[in-house]
Design an enzyme around this catalytic site. Structure first.
Site, mmCIF file in Angstrom:
data_model
loop_
_atom_site.group_PDB
_atom_site.id
_atom_site.type_symbol
_atom_site.label_atom_id
_atom_site.label_comp_id
_atom_site.label_asym_id
_atom_site.label_seq_id
_atom_site.Cartn_x
_atom_site.Cartn_y
_atom_site.Cartn_z
ATOM 1 N N SER A 1 37.846 15.520 -1.673
ATOM 2 C CA SER A 1 37.811 15.492 -0.214
ATOM 3 C C SER A 1 36.650 14.613 0.269
ATOM 4 O O SER A 1 36.589 13.437 -0.043
ATOM 5 C CB SER A 1 37.722 16.927 0.315
ATOM 6 O OG SER A 1 37.880 16.978 1.706
ATOM 7 N N HIS B 1 42.633 13.643 0.141
ATOM 8 C CA HIS B 1 43.659 14.248 0.988
ATOM 9 C C HIS B 1 43.282 14.032 2.445
ATOM 10 O O HIS B 1 42.194 13.565 2.763
ATOM 11 C CB HIS B 1 43.865 15.732 0.670
ATOM 12 C CG HIS B 1 42.677 16.603 0.972
ATOM 13 N ND1 HIS B 1 42.664 17.966 0.738
ATOM 14 C CD2 HIS B 1 41.441 16.331 1.500
ATOM 15 C CE1 HIS B 1 41.502 18.476 1.101
ATOM 16 N NE2 HIS B 1 40.745 17.504 1.569
#
Length: 210
Positions: free
Chosen positions: A107, A132
């Site tokens: 992330s 993501h």
């Protein structure tokens, strides 16, 4: 973090003792490594951690604006705004900032990894990288949820543009790759453009080989 847990963590941090003509001085291991211009980005990316890392970056710039800095990243990600604070400080200061993933960079951790100086973005062989789209827990009245949803979409667009810049991937490819949790091995992250090199051993300078 509770005080008891913090005390346990602090007790586990090794101390380093150095001798000088002024006597002995002791440092915790992270402070000693900071003198070597190494900063650790470990655990959740959140506001307090971001403040500490930004302060270290600014301190090292003031100490020597021409000498490289290295971020060692082992993070599951965290708060987008905290990650952007670190990112913007990395870009703002004059020293080049290299990034190295040990363990994982997921992330916002992967975002900081990719944002390192080109040619100085590294992952170790068995590390993993995950990208993501940003997420948010919208709640409250319908109008508030709509505002939060718009902000998430705007943040997603901004992050996608930055990932595209750092990886040299088309924005369409970034959007596709980040639609869901996308786990990459180190070699895959290199092929995607998130990093430049994969290391299993520290490179040896030519003068050390002689």
């Amino acid at each position: 973090m509770s005080h008891d847990h913090a005390d346990i963590v602090n007790a586990l941090i090794p101390m380093v003792v150095e001798q000088s003509n002024r006597g002995e001085r002791s440092f915790d291991i992270y402070s000693r490594l900071l003198r070597e211009r190494i900063i650790f980005v470990t655990g959740q990316v959140e506001d307090h951690m971001a403040s500490v890392i930004c302060a270290q970056l600014l301190f090292l710039e003031a100490e020597n604006p021409k000498k490289d800095i290295f971020l060692y990243i082992n993070s599951p990600g965290g708060v987008v705004t905290a990650g952007l604070a670190i990112h913007d400080t990395m870009q703002y200061i004059r020293p080049k900032v290299g990034t190295l993933c040990i363990g994982q960079a997921a992330s916002m951790g992967s975002f900081l990894l990719a944002a390192g100086e080109p040619g100085m973005r590294v992952a170790t062989t068995n590390s993993r990288i995950m990208i993501h789209q940003p997420s948010g827990g919208a709640q409250g009245m319908a109008a508030d949820i709509e505002i939060q949803a718009r902000e998430i979409l705007r943040m997603r667009k901004r992050l996608n543009a930055l990932y595209a810049k750092y990886t040299n991937q088309p924005i369409e490819e970034i959007e596709k790759a980040m639609d869901r949790d996308n786990f990459l091995e180190a070699d895959e992250a290199k092929a995607f453009g998130l990093i430049d090199k994969v290391f299993d051993k520290r490179p040896v300078a030519s003068e050390e080989k002689e």
